[in-house]
Design a protein around this motif. Structure first.
Motif, PDB file in Angstrom:
ATOM      1  N   VAL A   1       0.813  -1.221   0.000  1.00 35.59           N
ATOM      2  CA  VAL A   1       0.000   0.000   0.000  1.00 35.59           C
ATOM      3  C   VAL A   1       0.844   1.268   0.000  1.00 35.59           C
ATOM      4  O   VAL A   1       0.316   2.370  -0.058  1.00 35.59           O
ATOM      5  CB  VAL A   1      -0.965   0.019   1.202  1.00 35.59           C
ATOM      6  N   GLN A   2       2.168   1.125   0.083  1.00 38.93           N
ATOM      7  CA  GLN A   2       3.075   2.274   0.028  1.00 38.93           C
ATOM      8  C   GLN A   2       2.800   3.272   1.150  1.00 38.93           C
ATOM      9  O   GLN A   2       2.887   4.490   0.953  1.00 38.93           O
ATOM     10  CB  GLN A   2       2.972   2.973  -1.332  1.00 38.93           C
ATOM     11  N   ILE A   3       2.445   2.774   2.315  1.00 43.03           N
ATOM     12  CA  ILE A   3       2.218   3.609   3.494  1.00 43.03           C
ATOM     13  C   ILE A   3       3.114   3.102   4.611  1.00 43.03           C
ATOM     14  O   ILE A   3       3.073   1.905   4.937  1.00 43.03           O
ATOM     15  CB  ILE A   3       0.744   3.550   3.943  1.00 43.03           C
ATOM     16  N   PRO A   4       3.932   3.953   5.205  1.00 44.49           N
ATOM     17  CA  PRO A   4       4.828   3.500   6.280  1.00 44.49           C
ATOM     18  C   PRO A   4       4.076   2.817   7.423  1.00 44.49           C
ATOM     19  O   PRO A   4       3.028   3.291   7.847  1.00 44.49           O
ATOM     20  CB  PRO A   4       5.484   4.802   6.757  1.00 44.49           C
ATOM     21  N   ASP A   5       4.615   1.702   7.869  1.00 50.16           N
ATOM     22  CA  ASP A   5       4.103   0.952   9.022  1.00 50.16           C
ATOM     23  C   ASP A   5       2.709   0.356   8.812  1.00 50.16           C
ATOM     24  O   ASP A   5       2.088  -0.109   9.757  1.00 50.16           O
ATOM     25  CB  ASP A   5       4.092   1.830  10.283  1.00 50.16           C
ATOM     26  N   ALA A   6       2.217   0.367   7.585  1.00 51.63           N
ATOM     27  CA  ALA A   6       0.904  -0.210   7.307  1.00 51.63           C
ATOM     28  C   ALA A   6       1.023  -1.700   7.021  1.00 51.63           C
ATOM     29  O   ALA A   6       2.066  -2.196   6.604  1.00 51.63           O
ATOM     30  CB  ALA A   6       0.247   0.489   6.128  1.00 51.63           C
ATOM     31  N   ALA A   7      -0.073  -2.391   7.268  1.00 53.72           N
ATOM     32  CA  ALA A   7      -0.165  -3.819   6.952  1.00 53.72           C
ATOM     33  C   ALA A   7      -1.575  -4.097   6.458  1.00 53.72           C
ATOM     34  O   ALA A   7      -2.528  -3.410   6.833  1.00 53.72           O
ATOM     35  CB  ALA A   7       0.150  -4.666   8.186  1.00 53.72           C
ATOM     36  N   THR A   8      -1.710  -5.091   5.601  1.00 52.70           N
ATOM     37  CA  THR A   8      -3.026  -5.460   5.092  1.00 52.70           C
ATOM     38  C   THR A   8      -3.209  -6.965   5.164  1.00 52.70           C
ATOM     39  O   THR A   8      -2.252  -7.732   5.040  1.00 52.70           O
ATOM     40  CB  THR A   8      -3.217  -5.010   3.628  1.00 52.70           C
ATOM     41  N   SER A   9      -4.448  -7.360   5.356  1.00 52.35           N
ATOM     42  CA  SER A   9      -4.792  -8.774   5.345  1.00 52.35           C
ATOM     43  C   SER A   9      -5.988  -8.983   4.430  1.00 52.35           C
ATOM     44  O   SER A   9      -6.948  -8.214   4.471  1.00 52.35           O
ATOM     45  CB  SER A   9      -5.141  -9.257   6.759  1.00 52.35           C
ATOM     46  N   SER A  10      -5.931 -10.013   3.602  1.00 49.24           N
ATOM     47  CA  SER A  10      -7.070 -10.342   2.747  1.00 49.24           C
ATOM     48  C   SER A  10      -8.003 -11.337   3.433  1.00 49.24           C
ATOM     49  O   SER A  10      -9.026 -11.712   2.875  1.00 49.24           O
ATOM     50  CB  SER A  10      -6.583 -10.917   1.411  1.00 49.24           C
ATOM     51  N   GLU A  11      -7.642 -11.722   4.650  1.00 47.91           N
ATOM     52  CA  GLU A  11      -8.462 -12.642   5.434  1.00 47.91           C
ATOM     53  C   GLU A  11      -8.921 -11.958   6.719  1.00 47.91           C
ATOM     54  O   GLU A  11      -8.301 -10.990   7.175  1.00 47.91           O
ATOM     55  CB  GLU A  11      -7.657 -13.904   5.772  1.00 47.91           C
ATOM     56  N   PRO A  12     -10.015 -12.433   7.320  1.00 50.01           N
ATOM     57  CA  PRO A  12     -10.489 -11.826   8.569  1.00 50.01           C
ATOM     58  C   PRO A  12      -9.398 -11.825   9.640  1.00 50.01           C
ATOM     59  O   PRO A  12      -8.579 -12.736   9.714  1.00 50.01           O
ATOM     60  CB  PRO A  12     -11.655 -12.735   8.968  1.00 50.01           C
ATOM     61  N   VAL A  13      -9.404 -10.770  10.458  1.00 51.43           N
ATOM     62  CA  VAL A  13      -8.404 -10.600  11.510  1.00 51.43           C
ATOM     63  C   VAL A  13      -9.099 -10.661  12.871  1.00 51.43           C
ATOM     64  O   VAL A  13     -10.063  -9.927  13.116  1.00 51.43           O
ATOM     65  CB  VAL A  13      -7.667  -9.258  11.358  1.00 51.43           C
ATOM     66  N   ILE A  14      -8.605 -11.520  13.749  1.00 50.57           N
ATOM     67  CA  ILE A  14      -9.183 -11.666  15.079  1.00 50.57           C
ATOM     68  C   ILE A  14      -8.730 -10.514  15.978  1.00 50.57           C
ATOM     69  O   ILE A  14      -7.535 -10.236  16.086  1.00 50.57           O
ATOM     70  CB  ILE A  14      -8.777 -13.013  15.717  1.00 50.57           C
ATOM     71  N   VAL A  15      -9.684  -9.835  16.599  1.00 51.66           N
ATOM     72  CA  VAL A  15      -9.387  -8.737  17.519  1.00 51.66           C
ATOM     73  C   VAL A  15      -8.975  -9.313  18.871  1.00 51.66           C
ATOM     74  O   VAL A  15      -9.648 -10.199  19.408  1.00 51.66           O
ATOM     75  CB  VAL A  15     -10.616  -7.822  17.679  1.00 51.66           C
TER      76      VAL A  15
END
Length: 200
Positions: free
Chosen positions: A114-128
């Motif tokens: 995503v070209q954003i510092p410290d960002a992360a992405t998931s294409s799957e659900p993320v458990i809180v």
């Protein structure tokens, strides 16, 4: 929630209470993703969308996908820099807005850059794994500024050259937003001198 030693923590902001699983949503990149950051202060800007807030406050009815408003970037040191493109924009966008910062200890990285510092992405659900209530997003942003975690650039500090760039950018944004009436409503309301005469 304090960070456990050796356990990575990811952050995600929302006005919705009680989320236990973060589900992928389609955003600007056109594919369903969960967007997170490794820095808590970086998600504060997502507690309110200036366009949606302005439209609701002015009675503009809209039931489509809200355009995003993100007047921020990152400095050479990686700190988020939030800019005001119109007077008192930060206060008008965030003051009195409450929300939640959700924590996740593990994600399956999507591999999407995503070209954003410290960002992360998931294409799957993320458990809180935890959450934090933020009673006033504006106060939280000011606190992060005082702590040196983010930079705020007020409209009154903008140079004439920067204001000229803003004006040109707003005209371009308005011209390309034919399919987003809520965005045009926001732009006309917040930049009346730049968009004088525009009615559609």
């Amino acid at each position: 929630m304090p960070k456990k030693e050796g356990v990575p923590v990811y952050y995600h902001a929302s006005q919705v209470q009680g989320i236990t699983t973060l589900e992928p949503r389609i955003s600007n990149h056109g594919i369903p993703l969960v967007y997170l950051s490794r820095k808590r202060e970086n998600v504060l800007v997502y507690l309110s969308n200036a366009i949606e807030k302005y439209c609701r406050e002015t009675g503009f009815a809209y039931d489509g996908v809200w355009q995003k408003w993100g007047p921020y970037g990152f400095g050479p040191d990686g700190r988020l820099c939030l800019e005001e493109y119109y007077p008192d924009a930060i206060e008008r966008t965030y003051k009195g807005v409450s929300g939640y910062i959700y924590h996740a200890e593990e994600i399956k990285d999507s591999g999407f850059e995503v070209q954003i510092p410290d960002a992360a992405t998931s294409s799957e659900p993320v458990i809180v794994t935890g959450s934090e209530y933020v009673p006033d997003a504006y106060e939280a942003i000011l606190e992060a500024e005082r702590e040196g975690l983010i930079i705020l650039r007020r409209y009154g500090e903008m140079t004439d050259r920067k204001k000229e760039w803003i004006a040109a950018t707003i005209r371009e944004e308005y011209a390309s937003a034919e399919g987003h009436p809520e965005y045009r409503h926001f732009l006309r309301g917040c930049f009346p001198e730049i968009l004088e005469g525009e009615k559609n």
